[in-house]
Motif scaffolding. Structure first.
Motif, PDB file in Angstrom:
ATOM      1  N   LEU A 155      71.850  60.245  93.421  1.00 43.47           N
ATOM      2  CA  LEU A 155      71.441  60.205  91.822  1.00 43.47           C
ATOM      3  C   LEU A 155      70.167  59.304  91.899  1.00 43.47           C
ATOM      4  N   PRO A 156      69.107  59.946  91.397  1.00 41.69           N
ATOM      5  CA  PRO A 156      67.688  58.911  91.275  1.00 41.69           C
ATOM      6  C   PRO A 156      67.777  57.599  90.502  1.00 41.69           C
ATOM      7  N   LYS A 157      68.568  57.842  89.176  1.00 42.51           N
ATOM      8  CA  LYS A 157      68.787  56.583  88.578  1.00 42.51           C
ATOM      9  C   LYS A 157      69.741  55.545  89.138  1.00 42.51           C
ATOM     10  N   LEU A 158      70.647  55.881  90.025  1.00 40.35           N
ATOM     11  CA  LEU A 158      71.465  54.954  90.939  1.00 40.35           C
ATOM     12  C   LEU A 158      70.713  54.420  91.756  1.00 40.35           C
ATOM     13  N   ARG A 159      69.839  55.225  92.425  1.00 44.08           N
ATOM     14  CA  ARG A 159      69.100  54.556  93.625  1.00 44.08           C
ATOM     15  C   ARG A 159      68.188  53.576  92.881  1.00 44.08           C
ATOM     16  N   ALA A 160      67.444  53.574  91.650  1.00 43.44           N
ATOM     17  CA  ALA A 160      66.643  52.959  91.100  1.00 43.44           C
ATOM     18  C   ALA A 160      67.436  51.469  90.740  1.00 43.44           C
ATOM     19  N   LEU A 161      68.713  51.657  90.330  1.00 43.52           N
ATOM     20  CA  LEU A 161      69.328  50.389  90.040  1.00 43.52           C
ATOM     21  C   LEU A 161      69.636  49.645  91.181  1.00 43.52           C
ATOM     22  N   GLU A 162      69.777  50.374  92.087  1.00 41.68           N
ATOM     23  CA  GLU A 162      70.095  49.546  93.641  1.00 41.68           C
ATOM     24  C   GLU A 162      68.975  48.899  93.975  1.00 41.68           C
ATOM     25  N   GLN A 163      67.739  49.391  93.826  1.00 39.34           N
ATOM     26  CA  GLN A 163      66.455  48.695  93.930  1.00 39.34           C
ATOM     27  C   GLN A 163      66.471  47.403  93.105  1.00 39.34           C
ATOM     28  N   TYR A 313      60.065  50.278  82.779  1.00 41.11           N
ATOM     29  CA  TYR A 313      58.957  51.456  82.259  1.00 41.11           C
ATOM     30  C   TYR A 313      58.323  51.701  83.426  1.00 41.11           C
ATOM     31  N   ASP A 314      58.021  52.927  83.688  1.00 42.72           N
ATOM     32  CA  ASP A 314      56.874  53.346  84.628  1.00 42.72           C
ATOM     33  C   ASP A 314      57.134  52.688  86.122  1.00 42.72           C
ATOM     34  N   THR A 315      58.203  52.749  86.697  1.00 43.32           N
ATOM     35  CA  THR A 315      58.795  52.032  87.749  1.00 43.32           C
ATOM     36  C   THR A 315      58.046  52.792  89.138  1.00 43.32           C
ATOM     37  N   ASP A 316      58.219  52.402  90.320  1.00 41.17           N
ATOM     38  CA  ASP A 316      57.522  53.118  91.315  1.00 41.17           C
ATOM     39  C   ASP A 316      58.167  54.442  91.700  1.00 41.17           C
ATOM     40  N   ARG A 317      59.535  54.872  91.143  1.00 39.76           N
ATOM     41  CA  ARG A 317      60.009  55.749  91.699  1.00 39.76           C
ATOM     42  C   ARG A 317      60.739  56.725  90.619  1.00 39.76           C
ATOM     43  N   SER A 318      61.080  58.092  91.131  1.00 36.36           N
ATOM     44  CA  SER A 318      61.546  58.999  90.176  1.00 36.36           C
ATOM     45  C   SER A 318      62.929  58.466  89.728  1.00 36.36           C
ATOM     46  N   VAL A 319      63.418  58.587  88.538  1.00 39.03           N
ATOM     47  CA  VAL A 319      64.510  58.122  87.938  1.00 39.03           C
ATOM     48  C   VAL A 319      65.667  59.118  87.314  1.00 39.03           C
ATOM     49  N   HIS A 320      64.943  60.231  86.638  1.00 42.12           N
ATOM     50  CA  HIS A 320      65.806  61.157  86.184  1.00 42.12           C
ATOM     51  C   HIS A 320      66.852  60.688  85.158  1.00 42.12           C
ATOM     52  N   GLY A 321      66.212  59.985  84.231  1.00 42.53           N
ATOM     53  CA  GLY A 321      67.190  59.248  83.262  1.00 42.53           C
ATOM     54  C   GLY A 321      67.328  60.038  81.964  1.00 42.53           C
ATOM     55  N   VAL A 322      66.916  61.263  81.914  1.00 43.33           N
ATOM     56  CA  VAL A 322      67.136  61.995  80.770  1.00 43.33           C
ATOM     57  C   VAL A 322      67.885  63.290  80.871  1.00 43.33           C
ATOM     58  N   GLY A 323      68.886  63.448  79.980  1.00 47.44           N
ATOM     59  CA  GLY A 323      69.883  64.627  79.978  1.00 47.44           C
ATOM     60  C   GLY A 323      69.377  65.702  79.981  1.00 47.44           C
ATOM     61  N   LEU A 324      69.816  66.978  80.530  1.00 48.19           N
ATOM     62  CA  LEU A 324      69.147  68.321  80.667  1.00 48.19           C
ATOM     63  C   LEU A 324      69.308  68.947  79.344  1.00 48.19           C
ATOM     64  N   GLY A 325      70.345  68.553  78.269  1.00 44.29           N
ATOM     65  CA  GLY A 325      70.420  69.353  77.207  1.00 44.29           C
ATOM     66  C   GLY A 325      70.806  70.739  77.473  1.00 44.29           C
ATOM     67  N   LYS A 326      69.882  71.892  76.826  1.00 45.48           N
ATOM     68  CA  LYS A 326      70.405  73.122  77.254  1.00 45.48           C
ATOM     69  C   LYS A 326      69.892  73.925  78.571  1.00 45.48           C
ATOM     70  N   ARG A 327      69.040  72.924  79.349  1.00 43.32           N
ATOM     71  CA  ARG A 327      68.749  73.348  80.707  1.00 43.32           C
ATOM     72  C   ARG A 327      69.989  73.251  81.751  1.00 43.32           C
ATOM     73  N   GLY A 403      55.667  62.129  85.636  1.00 47.31           N
ATOM     74  CA  GLY A 403      54.955  60.755  84.733  1.00 47.31           C
ATOM     75  C   GLY A 403      55.866  59.628  84.603  1.00 47.31           C
ATOM     76  N   PRO A 404      55.217  58.625  83.728  1.00 42.99           N
ATOM     77  CA  PRO A 404      56.011  57.571  83.579  1.00 42.99           C
ATOM     78  C   PRO A 404      57.336  57.660  82.820  1.00 42.99           C
ATOM     79  N   ALA A 405      57.629  58.649  81.990  1.00 44.66           N
ATOM     80  CA  ALA A 405      58.942  58.764  81.541  1.00 44.66           C
ATOM     81  C   ALA A 405      59.801  59.078  82.455  1.00 44.66           C
ATOM     82  N   GLY A 406      59.637  60.183  83.499  1.00 44.64           N
ATOM     83  CA  GLY A 406      60.676  60.299  84.692  1.00 44.64           C
ATOM     84  C   GLY A 406      60.608  59.388  85.571  1.00 44.64           C
ATOM     85  N   ARG A 407      59.752  58.060  85.411  1.00 41.70           N
ATOM     86  CA  ARG A 407      60.051  56.945  86.211  1.00 41.70           C
ATOM     87  C   ARG A 407      60.493  55.843  85.584  1.00 41.70           C
ATOM     88  N   THR A 408      61.121  56.074  84.241  1.00 39.78           N
ATOM     89  CA  THR A 408      61.711  54.876  83.466  1.00 39.78           C
ATOM     90  C   THR A 408      63.144  54.963  83.777  1.00 39.78           C
TER      91      THR A 408
END
Ligand SMILES: Cc1cc2nc3c(=O)[nH]c(=O)nc-3n(C[C@H](O)[C@H](O)[C@H](O)COP(=O)(O)OP(=O)(O)OC[C@H]3O[C@@H](n4cnc5c(N)ncnc54)[C@H](O)[C@@H]3O)c2cc1C
Ligand code: SF4
Length: 824
Positions: A155-163, A313-327, A403-408
């Motif tokens: 999970l990208p957000k778990l990886r970001a937390l590890e960093q 905000y706007d870290t150096d990696r992809s985070v995927h921190g927003v749920g998918l809703g209907k997707r 963009g930055p939101a995807g890296r937050t």
């Protein structure tokens, strides 16, 4: 899964135990007590929503938001997201069958041993973390707690937390989550699906993967006979001789707009308040105002559990921190459960003041579009650098993975505070008063640590919007604790270690009155609190059962067989209900003659107001056979019988009942037993008469209720007429509500019911509904109304908007209608 709640009119007058609220505290108490064979009633303020029915778009989420400020209430009283907004503290909790477990991130974490060294715990728990351990274990078994599996996708957000953790010199651990990762039956036999990694846990899991208490403890309580009622808000409790009397308002549909008109009560030997930190405190504050002796500490000791919400905000990696809703989840869009990792800075030698945990968070997709607005608003009045970042964040549509939101990365921090907040009740509204909450030293320390963690991600540390907006003065918490804290005595708290409410006047405790939810926790825990609340509830229930000798076999002296769980996957029936209001006049001095009763009642100002909900248990069967009876619940205001609203104890309604005494005549029948607050019962009988081919009467006949009210034995009775006002018709149509099928199918049943009504009307009135003047409409300008020469004559309005006397329409109901429409 089968619906667990039943219609309010099935509530008995008395239960062995009434449990108020259905979050962790309520669900656990209900299940454990129901297992002893006692009759248990659960009263929950919110709706019963199942997987598939939780909001997954911004619009549907907005409909589920309720906001309470010190001055006003906004949104539906049964909305899923319940915000209490105050100048010092804003609290978010869940409202629904399952409580806040429906919208939480489902982390099941034990507090550190050090957190039990706080002096505010009662002696039995102070310095004794081992006391709650077995209860935590029992709760985890039921809740199906387990960590995010190592073999599952990265999970990208778990990886970001590890960093971020690496920047702090520690490793990330994976906490237990109440999430299902393998399809199959859970601890109570309810089938659940494996997590889809959509990240929407905090707006309700639509996949049946999150182990909310709706999936385990509540079905267990149901299977052991508990009666569960939703959309009922408990107001207060008071002692009445040897019982507890629980006053409640029936909410839902049109009724929630005038809750006091649906007031009723139920009695119990034991009452367990588990309405959450704000809810239980509010109920006890109201009860104290009504005379129940409760400790002066009631409302005190509020803690936000040291919560801090912030962003890298706007870290150096992809985070995927927003749920998918209907997707739909794809390999390249996985988010994962809302929280999956933990930076644990508690350590065995860390003092409570320095204890701190940091978790990764996912914002639900349905709420993501709202966030830019919040961030934009938050950027006003904050230092320019922070404002710029907030505006940048606001400019980016959340839900994007680029963009930055995807890296937050969203951080959720739990640490400590001094528990100095107070829950106050003013004008029946609660708010948390905690001046200078932002000055708590822990928050400055937390921000320093977050800055270091964020640096490791090459991002920019950004505070939560509310914090930024108020210059660090106002706090938002999702972990409210305290208000009815447990303590050694009434001088220091509201309940004892068993959850029993202290009686500061009589000494000791109130027999049979318990609190078991987040409100009893006396200080911040250095962990997400639900597991501790669950353990306290398990312990409270176990001691209650032990003390009352309710355990199977204890009271009877012989072992009792465990009740067979009810089948949980029985085919659901679809229920339909609507709410109708009829008003008019009834005179208790006129036994016969509806018109006379109405006129006399009107001159005596004997106004009667009937506000009822009509409910079909099985609407498919009623669509096939419109003579089937529906149940009635609600209240009636009839000053001739009682100064207070009378409660419907039982009632039946028939939509189209052929009348054998009249040629081509049908009756809509209402038969209701009423009970006054003084405990006296009355019979209410009403009918509307529909006669074939009397098209000009269609409106008046379907809205005029000939009414008789009186003593059950018929010794005294009165007559009169009630009407459905034109303005109440749209409300009636809007109140039609369908339960028991996924939301997408509910509209079909609503339409089918309206079509049935229309078809029957066409049948009765001969298919000539388009006849000129069939439904007289009110004149745009008030007509000159003349009294008819013949008292049986009437006035009607033709297409030229003129009022006429017409003896063909010799129908007193129509007279009332036309008089009403003419405003006389
Ligand atoms: C977004 C979010 C994320 C969270 N994540 C986590 C997490 O990961 N781990 C964790 O441990 N904790 C988490 N929590 C907190 C946790 O869910 C709560 O601490 C816990 O659910 C509280 O349980 P409770 O039994 O005290 O009350 P609740 O679960 O709040 O239940 C109280 C119930 O009582 C009902 N009620 C209120 N008033 C009345 C009334 N007058 N009459 C009848 N019913 C009433 C309410 O509608 C509600 O259903 C989170 C909370 C939120 C909001
Ligand atoms: S990530 Fe999605 S599927 Fe998994 S528990 Fe959360 S809401 Fe349910």
């Amino acid at each position: 899964m089968k619906m667990l709640s039943c219609p309010v009119d099935q509530m008995k007058d008395h239960y062995s135990t009434v449990v108020v609220g259905s979050g962790y505290g309520g669900a656990i108490a209900a299940a454990r007590i129901a297992r002893t064979g006692r009759d248990v009633c659960v009263l929950e303020r919110g709706k019963e929503l199942h997987p598939g029915e939780y909001p997954n778009t911004a619009l549907s989420a907005a409909r589920e938001i309720q906001v309470h400020t010190p001055k006003a209430d906004h949104g539906s009283a049964v909305g899923l997201f319940d915000f209490h907004v105050g100048p010092d503290v804003t609290v978010l909790s869940g409202c629904g069958l399952g409580g806040t477990s429906l919208i939480n991130a489902s982390v099941a974490l034990e507090p550190s041993d050090a957190s039990f060294s706080d002096d505010r715990w009662p002696a039995q728990l102070r310095h004794h973390p081992e006391v709650l351990r077995p209860f935590m274990h029992a709760a985890k078994e039921m809740l199906g707690s387990n960590p995010y599996p190592r073999a599952w996708p990265v999970l990208p957000k778990l990886r970001a937390l590890e960093q971020a953790a690496a920047g702090l010199g520690v490793a990330v651990v994976r906490p237990d989550l109440n999430v299902t990762f393998t399809d199959g039956p859970n601890a109570v036999g309810v089938r659940q699906n494996a997590c889809t990694l959509c990240g929407d846990c905090c707006s309700g899991c639509n996949y049946g993967a999150k182990n909310t208490v709706l999936m385990n403890y509540l079905p267990d309580a149901y299977a052991h006979g508990a009666h569960i009622f939703t959309e009922v808000a408990v107001q207060s409790v008071r002692r009445c001789q040897d019982k507890w009397r629980v006053a409640l308002d029936v909410l839902g549909g049109e009724r929630e707009r005038s809750p006091s008109s649906q007031a009723r009560f139920v009695t119990a030997d034991v009452v367990v308040l588990a309405a959450g930190t704000l809810g239980s405190t509010q109920i006890l504050l109201r009860s104290r105002d009504l005379g129940l002796p409760v400790s002066d500490r009631l409302g005190h000791g509020f803690s936000g559990n040291g919560d801090v919400l912030a962003f890298a905000y706007d870290t150096d990696r992809s985070v995927h921190g927003v749920g998918l809703g209907k997707r739909v989840t794809r390999q390249d869009t996985v988010v994962g459960p809302a929280i999956t990792g933990l930076i644990d800075l508690r350590g065995p030698d860390t003092s409570t003041e320095n204890a701190l945990i940091i978790e990764d968070g996912a914002i639900p997709g349905a709420l993501a579009p709202v966030i830019p607005l919040m961030l934009s608003a938050a950027s006003d009045g904050v230092p320019e650098a922070a404002a710029r970042r907030l505006r940048e964040l606001a400019g980016i549509p959340f839900g994007s993975y680029r963009g930055p939101a995807g890296r937050t990365l969203t951080y959720l921090i739990m640490s400590t505070d001094d528990g100095g907040g107070r829950i106050a009740l003013e004008n029946d509204r609660i708010q948390v008063i905690w001046p200078e909450v932002g000055e708590q030293p822990a928050f400055a320390r937390d921000n320093r640590i977050l800055a270091t963690a964020t640096k490791a991600l090459h991002g920019t540390e950004t505070p939560d919007p509310l914090w930024a907006w108020t210059n660090g003065q106002s706090l938002i918490t999702v972990h409210p604790l305290g208000g009815c804290v447990m303590a050694d005595d009434a001088a220091n708290g509201v309940v004892d270690h068993k959850g029993q409410v202290f009686d500061p006047v009589g000494g000791g405790v109130h027999d049979g009155l318990y609190v078991c939810d987040g409100s009893v926790v006396p200080c911040a825990l250095d962990a997400n609190p639900s597991l501790t609340i669950s353990a306290i509830a398990e312990r409270t229930a176990a001691i209650l059962i032990e003390d009352r000798q309710w355990a199977a076999g204890q009271a009877a002296g012989a072992p009792q067989p465990e009740p067979e769980p009810a089948p949980l996957l029985a085919p659901p029936t679809v229920r339909l209900q609507f709410t109708e209001r009829l008003t008019g006049f009834v005179s208790m001095s006129v036994r016969d003659g509806y018109t006379e009763g109405y006129d006399r009642g009107r001159s005596d100002d004997a106004r009667v107001d009937l506000l009822i909900t009509i409910e079909y248990d099985d609407i498919s069967a009623a669509l096939d056979d419109p003579t089937r009876e529906a149940r009635i619940s609600g209240t009636v205001l009839a000053p001739g019988l009682s100064p207070h609203r009378l409660t419907v104890k039982e009632g039946s309604f028939t939509l189209f009942d052929p009348d054998p005494s009249g040629v081509e005549t049908w009756r809509m029948r209402y038969r209701i037993t009423l009970e006054s607050q003084e405990g006296k019962r009355y019979l209410f009988e009403g009918h509307k008469v529909l006669r074939e081919n009397r098209i000009r009467h269609a409106w008046s006949e379907t809205t005029t209720l000939y009414t008789k009210i009186g003593e059950l034995d018929g010794s005294e009775s009165g007559t009169g007429i009630l009407y459905l006002k034109p303005a109440d018709l749209p409300k009636l149509v809007r109140s039609i509500k369908v339960d028991g099928v996924p939301r997408q199918k509910q509209g079909e049943y609503r339409r089918a019911f309206l079509e049935l009504f229309a078809d029957e009307m066409v049948h009765i009135y001969g298919g000539v509904l388009d006849e000129a003047g069939a439904f007289p409409s009110a004149p745009k300008t008030a007509p000159t109304v003349r009294e008819p020469a013949d008292p049986d004559g009437t006035w009607w309005c033709d297409s030229r908007k003129q009022w006429h006397a017409d003896d063909r329409l010799g129908d007193d109901a129509f007279l009332r209608l036309t008089r009403y429409r003419a405003g006389v």
